[in-house]
Design a protein around this motif. Sequence first.
Motif, short mmCIF file in Angstrom:
data_model
loop_
_atom_site.label_atom_id
_atom_site.label_comp_id
_atom_site.label_asym_id
_atom_site.label_seq_id
_atom_site.Cartn_x
_atom_site.Cartn_y
_atom_site.Cartn_z
N GLU A 1 2.62 1.70 -3.48
CA GLU A 1 1.72 2.15 -4.55
C GLU A 1 1.51 3.67 -4.49
N ARG A 2 1.46 4.19 -3.25
CA ARG A 2 1.26 5.63 -3.09
C ARG A 2 2.58 6.40 -3.23
N ALA A 3 3.68 5.80 -2.78
CA ALA A 3 4.95 6.53 -2.69
C ALA A 3 5.69 6.65 -4.02
N VAL B 1 4.75 12.40 -5.73
CA VAL B 1 5.66 12.24 -4.59
C VAL B 1 7.11 12.38 -5.05
N SER C 1 0.83 -1.21 0.00
CA SER C 1 0.00 0.00 0.00
C SER C 1 0.86 1.25 0.00
N GLU D 1 0.32 7.68 7.63
CA GLU D 1 -1.11 7.52 7.34
C GLU D 1 -1.49 6.05 7.22
N GLU D 2 -0.64 5.25 6.58
CA GLU D 2 -0.94 3.82 6.43
C GLU D 2 -0.86 3.10 7.78
N ILE E 1 3.16 9.29 4.13
CA ILE E 1 2.36 8.15 3.65
C ILE E 1 2.48 6.97 4.62
N GLY F 1 4.35 7.34 -6.86
CA GLY F 1 3.63 8.22 -7.78
C GLY F 1 4.46 9.44 -8.11
#
Length: 451
Positions: A58-60, A65, A55, A81-82, A78, A62
């Motif tokens: 996938e966000r980091a 970022v 997770s 938050e996760e 991130i 991008g």
Amino acid sequence: MAFESLSDKLQNIFKNLRGKGRLTEADVKAALKEVKMALLEADVNFKIVKQFVKSVEERAVGQDVLNSLTPGQMVIKIVNEEMISLMGSETVELKLKPGSEMTVIMMTGLQGAGKTTTAAKIAGKLKAKGKRPLLAACDVYRPAAIDQLKINGEKQDVPVFAMGADHKPVDIAKAALEHGLKNGNNVLIIDTAGRLHIDEDMMAELQEIKENVEIDQTVLVVDAMTGQDAVNVAGTFNDQVGIDGVILTKMDGDTRGGAALSIKAVTGKPILYVGMGEKLSDLEQFYPDRMASRILGMGDILTLIEKAESVVDADKAKEYERKMRKAEFDFNDYLEQMEQVKKIGGIGALLENLPGMGMGKMKGLDSVDLGDSESAMKRTESIIYSMTKEERSNPSLLNPSRKRRIAAGAGVDISEVNRLVKQFEQGQKMMKQMSGMMGKKGKRGGFKLPF
């Protein structure tokens, strides 16, 4: 201290990320590989670690970022938050019925997890909120359990219903409910029996109580120091008895933290409280966001403030303010403030909750021994207690012969007494100067005392 090892490892990983001007996808993946190892070593469930890292990745990776001016900080954000999401996102409290309606809470767990003490801790918390709790002693197998509950109930000023060890737990629970309804109690906390291991008899006993008494909240108490075993225990209890929430005990011990990071994801049930010590006041509401901040070395100022508010008397605080303004603060006040620091948890607890301290550590302070700080605090107490009442109230009386007597009484070198008195005098002088300066500026409306 809970999470100390994990916290140190994660902070070292993120320190390297912060140092980079730009991040590549390879940088992120390399860092997350280290995060994965750190979480596994902290005894976090393998499937959860795998999903967590996926997770974050996938966000980091991008473009928003990687092309950010501070990509390292974005990755940390991130992860934070996760981690909050993993532990439940929202703070969950015990669900209590309104007004005088009876709420029945059944405490469950294995022997040695601290269930009986935790039942009394919960009772004390609810009493402080205006509830009228009753504790029911249903652990009829462990000889000391009933006496332990009675002693702790007395300390919390909460009544305990007991029928001895010759009755069935279900009958005691039913009788306790009837007693509570007759006597105006609005919360019944049932302390059930534990076993060294999960067995069919224990589960059957809990199920029988639930079939005969309307239970509103079933709370499982687990030992955080047992790591993944705690998570497995939670899963089994949830499957066989059904639980509404979990309390993690011994979070102040040498625990790797895996249970706190895994329980919600494995069982779907929230962590309600964490036990942070053996005192009956050492039970904290569980806040996922605050716990994540502590793990990542961001501190936990809100918990620190709440602890301080719970031990500091408002009238006393106003009196301290008045004395400081007039430079009338004496050694008696000094003692009282030291006592309040101890109630909050001591110097170690203060440091642990400060941003950047990293579970009591910070760059430049790695060599500071908190034990030395605590022992210095004890020596200061000894010096002040060796003074007469007049000397504490009027430090100007402290001439050389009096200081020698005080040093002998406290068992310290006279240089320590001189140092303490000098610091105290300098503090008073500074207060007088600040009070004078701020008073003058306050008249022009441009400056006020920050109290």
